[in-house]
Design an enzyme around this catalytic site. Structure first.
Site, PDB file in Angstrom:
ATOM      1  N   HIS A 124       0.871  -1.169   0.000  1.00 48.73           N
ATOM      2  CA  HIS A 124       0.000   0.000   0.000  1.00 48.73           C
ATOM      3  C   HIS A 124       0.910   1.221   0.000  1.00 48.73           C
ATOM      4  O   HIS A 124       1.738   1.381   0.888  1.00 48.73           O
ATOM      5  CB  HIS A 124      -0.906   0.022   1.231  1.00 48.73           C
ATOM      6  CG  HIS A 124      -1.801   1.214   1.236  1.00 48.73           C
ATOM      7  ND1 HIS A 124      -3.034   1.199   0.643  1.00 48.73           N
ATOM      8  CD2 HIS A 124      -1.622   2.461   1.716  1.00 48.73           C
ATOM      9  CE1 HIS A 124      -3.580   2.408   0.764  1.00 48.73           C
ATOM     10  NE2 HIS A 124      -2.740   3.192   1.413  1.00 48.73           N
ATOM     11  N   CYS A 125       0.768   2.080  -0.993  1.00 44.13           N
ATOM     12  CA  CYS A 125       1.680   3.219  -1.124  1.00 44.13           C
ATOM     13  C   CYS A 125       0.968   4.470  -0.663  1.00 44.13           C
ATOM     14  O   CYS A 125      -0.060   4.848  -1.236  1.00 44.13           O
ATOM     15  CB  CYS A 125       2.119   3.358  -2.568  1.00 44.13           C
ATOM     16  SG  CYS A 125       3.160   4.782  -2.822  1.00 44.13           S
ATOM     17  N   ILE A 126       1.505   5.124   0.392  1.00 48.39           N
ATOM     18  CA  ILE A 126       0.816   6.319   0.871  1.00 48.39           C
ATOM     19  C   ILE A 126       1.066   7.505  -0.030  1.00 48.39           C
ATOM     20  O   ILE A 126       0.293   8.444  -0.039  1.00 48.39           O
ATOM     21  CB  ILE A 126       1.208   6.681   2.314  1.00 48.39           C
ATOM     22  CG1 ILE A 126       2.712   6.766   2.430  1.00 48.39           C
ATOM     23  CG2 ILE A 126       0.655   5.688   3.292  1.00 48.39           C
ATOM     24  CD1 ILE A 126       3.132   7.228   3.782  1.00 48.39           C
TER      25      ILE A 126
END
Ligand SMILES: *[C@@H]1O[C@H](CO)[C@@H](O)[C@H](O)[C@H]1NC(C)=O
Ligand SMILES: [Zn+2]
Ligand SMILES: [Zn+2]
Length: 347
Positions: A180-182
């Protein structure tokens, strides 16, 4: 402002950037990550409890819930760099007779990057749903090392396809989950991994290109001011040629914003290039970051955790070391044409 205070502000800003990037990219094993945990342990003794609870809540909201904070931060930083480039460096470059084509390249890269970035943020990464989970289960075989057959997701309540993972931030299962890439406020999975990779490469190219143009401009400014042949009078009243440090100091004081931007770009370039190479490597060997972390975490059961020992491995086990790679081109193709139906598998 004098040189030292300017330089101190500069160092603090650059360190903050490095720290933020490391914290955000889950580089918790790096020295910076360790420094952070030491620091927060120290903090827990001195900081009042309500403040700790507040900061924990804030950290939870920032890192463990979907929010566009980092997307905005990222656009602001990009705006600042491009604003500075267009406002100051561009004019100097025109005066220096840098060709217009090479000055257009950063804007072309910006347009490309914006497209990939948009795709990363808004594309469905490959959510596993009620309708498609049967088809997705058939896509990859369970390796029985990292992915066991017949395991259900306790939240989504269907059988997890191999290589998928439940994203706790987005609260959904994602096919060929990467992470999950913020920075894009989305998961990276089967359907947007290619955009993510191209996005990283574009950011590298952008930072690298502006870096080169800016360094060229500063170099010309130094040449132009004849600083290389200048002298100064020292305390004994003798003439001394100016040194490298003097030139840096001079540049710092004459073009503080430009030098600042250059330093920032160098840091961004090094970090993003490292990360992009890592993702390129993963794409070439048919692995996701998720699998890489998990493999690294479990090590090799047969060699007591150190995977590189040269003794005999059971065949199935050796295969897990080679990541099921079927050749670089096929692996890349799988990233660029994700498998979503099992019939395409034996193409
Ligand atoms: C990639 O690895 C998976 C298992 O993790 C395998 O099922 C798939 O066939 C591999 N793809 C390629 C192109 O090697
Ligand atoms: Zn799930
Ligand atoms: Zn997610």
């Amino acid at each position: 402002m004098d040189f030292l205070s300017l330089f101190a502000i500069y160092v603090v800003c650059v360190l903050t950037c490095i720290f933020l990037v490391c914290k955000c990219s889950r580089y918790e094993q790096t020295p910076v990550g360790r420094l952070y945990s030491c620091w927060s342990e120290l903090g827990s003794r001195w900081v009042p409890e309500w403040m700790q609870r507040f900061s924990q809540k804030a950290l939870h909201r920032i890192f463990h819930q979907r929010n566009s904070l980092f997307v905005i931060l990222h656009l602001l930083l990009e705006g600042a760099v491009y604003g500075e480039f267009s406002y100051e460096v561009f004019g100097f470059c025109i005066e220096m007779d840098t060709g217009v084509p090479s000055l257009v390249v950063p804007y072309l890269l910006l347009a490309m990057k914006t497209y990939f970035f948009y795709q990363c943020c808004h594309r469905d990464p490959g959510t596993v749903t009620e309708e498609n989970h049967v088809a997705l289960v058939a896509v990859y075989q369970y390796d029985r090392v990292l992915f066991q057959p017949g395991v259900s997701c306790p939240t989504c309540l269907f059988v997890k396809p191999a290589r998928s993972k439940h994203c706790r931030v987005c609260n959904r299962c994602v096919h060929r989950f990467d992470h999950h890439c913020i920075w894009v406020n989305n998961c990276v999975g089967a359907r947007n991994a290619r955009h993510f990779l191209l996005y990283l490469l574009c950011v590298c190219a952008m930072a690298g290109d502006i870096m080169v143009l800016t360094a060229d401009m500063l170099f010309h400014a130094v040449l132009h001011s004849n600083l290389l042949h200048a002298y100064y009078i020292d305390q004994q009243g003798q003439q001394q040629p100016v040194g490298f440090l003097f030139i840096i100091q001079h540049l710092f004081l004459t073009f503080p914003r430009i030098v600042f931007m250059l330093g920032f770009l160098v840091v961004v370039f090094l970090l993003v290039a490292g990360y992009a190479l890592f993702h390129l490597y993963l794409a070439l060997v048919n692995q996701t970051s998720n699998e890489w972390y998990r493999r690294k975490g479990r090590g090799c059961q047969h060699c007591n955790g150190s995977p590189s020992q040269g003794h005999w491995h059971p065949p199935q086990h050796t295969q897990s070391h080679r990541f099921y790679s079927r050749g670089i081109l096929r692996n890349l193709r799988e990233v660029f044409q994700p498998l979503t139906h099992s019939e395409k598998k034996d193409r």
